[in-house]
Design a protein around this motif. Sequence first.
Motif, PDB file in Angstrom:
ATOM      1  N   TRP A   1       0.843  -1.355   0.056  1.00  0.00           N
ATOM      2  CA  TRP A   1      -0.044   0.004   0.113  1.00  0.00           C
ATOM      3  C   TRP A   1       0.927   1.209  -0.034  1.00  0.00           C
ATOM      4  O   TRP A   1       1.864   1.217   0.578  1.00  0.00           O
ATOM      5  CB  TRP A   1      -0.816   0.127   1.315  1.00  0.00           C
ATOM      6  N   GLY A   2       0.334   2.313  -0.473  1.00  0.00           N
ATOM      7  CA  GLY A   2       0.790   3.724  -0.425  1.00  0.00           C
ATOM      8  C   GLY A   2       2.242   3.956  -1.626  1.00  0.00           C
ATOM      9  O   GLY A   2       3.056   4.708  -1.427  1.00  0.00           O
ATOM     10  N   ASN A   3       2.098   2.976  -2.619  1.00  0.00           N
ATOM     11  CA  ASN A   3       3.265   2.968  -3.383  1.00  0.00           C
ATOM     12  C   ASN A   3       2.766   3.251  -4.875  1.00  0.00           C
ATOM     13  O   ASN A   3       3.638   3.522  -5.946  1.00  0.00           O
ATOM     14  CB  ASN A   3       4.020   1.853  -3.488  1.00  0.00           C
ATOM     15  N   GLY A   4       1.430   3.656  -4.867  1.00  0.00           N
ATOM     16  CA  GLY A   4       0.733   3.944  -6.349  1.00  0.00           C
ATOM     17  C   GLY A   4       0.476   2.700  -7.408  1.00  0.00           C
ATOM     18  O   GLY A   4       0.148   2.954  -8.269  1.00  0.00           O
TER      19      GLY A   4
ATOM     20  N   ALA B   1      -2.097   0.279 -11.833  1.00  0.00           N
ATOM     21  CA  ALA B   1      -2.728  -0.901 -12.450  1.00  0.00           C
ATOM     22  C   ALA B   1      -4.007  -0.872 -12.990  1.00  0.00           C
ATOM     23  O   ALA B   1      -4.485  -1.182 -14.055  1.00  0.00           O
ATOM     24  CB  ALA B   1      -2.565  -2.081 -11.469  1.00  0.00           C
ATOM     25  N   MET B   2      -4.886  -0.058 -12.166  1.00  0.00           N
ATOM     26  CA  MET B   2      -6.274   0.144 -12.527  1.00  0.00           C
ATOM     27  C   MET B   2      -6.396   1.078 -13.757  1.00  0.00           C
ATOM     28  O   MET B   2      -7.105   0.916 -14.670  1.00  0.00           O
ATOM     29  CB  MET B   2      -6.909   0.762 -11.271  1.00  0.00           C
ATOM     30  N   GLU B   3      -5.378   2.034 -13.633  1.00  0.00           N
ATOM     31  CA  GLU B   3      -5.373   2.941 -14.970  1.00  0.00           C
ATOM     32  C   GLU B   3      -5.303   2.126 -16.105  1.00  0.00           C
ATOM     33  O   GLU B   3      -6.027   2.295 -17.154  1.00  0.00           O
ATOM     34  CB  GLU B   3      -4.352   4.022 -14.720  1.00  0.00           C
ATOM     35  N   VAL B   4      -4.363   1.390 -16.206  1.00  0.00           N
ATOM     36  CA  VAL B   4      -4.085   0.574 -17.438  1.00  0.00           C
ATOM     37  C   VAL B   4      -5.334  -0.571 -17.728  1.00  0.00           C
ATOM     38  O   VAL B   4      -5.656  -0.774 -18.992  1.00  0.00           O
ATOM     39  CB  VAL B   4      -2.625  -0.073 -17.405  1.00  0.00           C
TER      40      VAL B   4
ATOM     41  N   ASN C   1     -12.489   3.982   3.917  1.00  0.00           N
ATOM     42  CA  ASN C   1     -11.388   3.206   3.214  1.00  0.00           C
ATOM     43  C   ASN C   1     -10.648   4.508   2.503  1.00  0.00           C
ATOM     44  O   ASN C   1     -11.015   4.760   1.250  1.00  0.00           O
ATOM     45  CB  ASN C   1     -11.660   2.442   2.264  1.00  0.00           C
ATOM     46  N   TYR C   2      -9.768   5.319   3.257  1.00  0.00           N
ATOM     47  CA  TYR C   2      -9.331   6.593   2.560  1.00  0.00           C
ATOM     48  C   TYR C   2      -8.167   6.229   1.341  1.00  0.00           C
ATOM     49  O   TYR C   2      -8.175   6.949   0.493  1.00  0.00           O
ATOM     50  CB  TYR C   2      -8.606   7.247   3.702  1.00  0.00           C
ATOM     51  N   GLY C   3      -7.396   5.300   1.842  1.00  0.00           N
ATOM     52  CA  GLY C   3      -6.528   4.705   0.603  1.00  0.00           C
ATOM     53  C   GLY C   3      -7.322   4.296  -0.732  1.00  0.00           C
ATOM     54  O   GLY C   3      -6.942   5.058  -1.659  1.00  0.00           O
TER      55      GLY C   3
END
Length: 151
Positions: A88-91, A96-99, A121-123
Amino acid sequence: MELETERLKVIPCTEETVEIAINQKYDSGPQISTHLKKLNEDPSLLYWGPWFVVRKSDGSILGDIGFKGKPDKNRVVEAGYGFLESYWGNGYATEAMEVLIQWAFKTSKVDRVIAETLQDNYGSIRVLQKLGMKKISSTETMIHWEIGNSD
């Protein structure tokens, strides 16, 4: 077929790719086994279920993302994701979701991608915001999001 970003490979969940997850002791949850059963019955579900997110640098499975079935008659598909907490927290989720969303729009079968997340779920909220998704409704516990092909 697999999708790639600078740091990641995103590969569809199949009997073969599940072996990689098993070898890495990746706990993929019940959605993977459910998808594999449905995939055996309907091979056209291949890209409309879970995909594993693999870090290119070391081949580690970081999480899984994907769709909750094929696009509906309105050309809408629901996306979801889950990553191991240590990543978590590494982008990685956003990347992954963008692609994956870009791929869905390029299929010409999808006009809108929707998602939901818990209110606290703020992240996950931040991931959806970074993807350009817009809040469309909420309940006491959930927020519902969407992004259109022209957004």
